[in-house]
Design an enzyme around this catalytic site. Structure first.
Site, PDB file in Angstrom:
ATOM      1  N   SER A  35       0.791  -1.231   0.000  1.00  0.00           N
ATOM      2  CA  SER A  35       0.000   0.000   0.000  1.00  0.00           C
ATOM      3  C   SER A  35       0.823   1.281   0.000  1.00  0.00           C
ATOM      4  CB  SER A  35      -0.950   0.023   1.204  1.00  0.00           C
ATOM      5  OG  SER A  35      -0.226   0.166   2.413  1.00  0.00           O
ATOM      6  N   LYS A 103       0.977   4.250   7.040  1.00  0.00           N
ATOM      7  CA  LYS A 103       0.256   5.066   6.063  1.00  0.00           C
ATOM      8  C   LYS A 103       0.763   6.504   6.136  1.00  0.00           C
ATOM      9  CE  LYS A 103      -2.640   1.630   5.184  1.00  0.00           C
ATOM     10  NZ  LYS A 103      -2.529   0.830   3.952  1.00  0.00           N
TER      11      LYS A 103
END
Length: 235
Positions: A35, A103
């Site tokens: 990701s 993230k």
């Protein structure tokens, strides 16, 4: 002192220092998924420093952070090393730890994040953000996975959220392959949905990623990009 006693003493000192460093200053983690590509690849080893958020400091837009799972975000196989020896080493800070997520912070408390404008960009507090410095190249737009589809890959104004104080909106740099905040936000069709679903409590943040250390050929110092420097404060 006999050699065996000296060896035990040195080992004890090393373990003690490792535990202190892990608890207070620096901790090693690995990237659990694709990701955050292209900058951080699955299974990369990273270092996280904790002191930036001491004394009232909080994550800022653009920071790459490691945080504890806010609620069933992680797959069952992402909890950490399976080898017993590696598990012990991870406990004392001598092996990269799993069971956390990595993230990028897009919005902080009070911010309003929308996506996308006519050029396919995210906007924070009304300011479009140029994310080309870190987002996966050749992306259709800055839209996250949850608001894209094959026939309409970038839906204007599909995302709009105002973030409560004490929470963060986070996204992966690989927007078409990141189960991040935007994949879990409440939809307009849901009548009973807590407004903080999909957001990350600031209290869950472990620290800020500052170095990619393995593989060694890709060693890099991770810094906050300039993309958010002109974003105005929330009104």
């Amino acid at each position: 002192m006999p050699v065996w006693q000296e060896s035990i003493l040195l080992l004890a000192v090393a373990l003690g220092l490792a535990i202190v460093l892990k608890a207070l200053f620096i901790q090693a983690f690995y990237i659990p998924s694709p990701s955050m590509e292209p900058g951080l690849v699955q299974d990369d080893r990273i270092l996280v420093q904790k002191v930036s958020y001491w004394g009232g400091g909080t994550p800022e837009r653009g920071d790459v952070i490691v945080f504890e799972d806010p609620g069933n975000w992680l797959a069952a196989d992402s909890t950490g090393p399976n080898n017993p020896a590696a598990r012990v080493l991870a406990k004392v800070g001598l092996y990269p730890t799993g069971g956390h997520l990595v993230k990028r912070v897009i919005g902080v408390g009070g911010d309003t994040v929308t996506c996308c404008d006519d050029e396919g960009r995210l906007s924070v507090n009304g300011k479009p953000v140029n994310e080309s410095q870190y987002v996966m190249p050749n992306a259709t737009c800055a839209a996250p996975l949850s608001i894209q589809s094959e026939d309409q890959p970038c839906t204007a104004k599909a995302l709009k959220v105002t973030i409560p104080e004490g929470y963060l909106l986070v996204m992966g740099d690989n927007r078409s392959n990141s189960e991040d905040s935007t994949a879990r936000l409440c939809t307009t069709k849901e009548t009973e949905c807590p407004p903080t679903r999909g957001l990350v409590p600031v209290d869950n943040v472990v620290g800020k990623v500052f170095a990619l250390v393995w593989p060694i050929k890709r060693f890099d110092h991770i810094t906050r990009p300039d993309a958010f420097k002109d974003v105005p404060d929330a009104k």
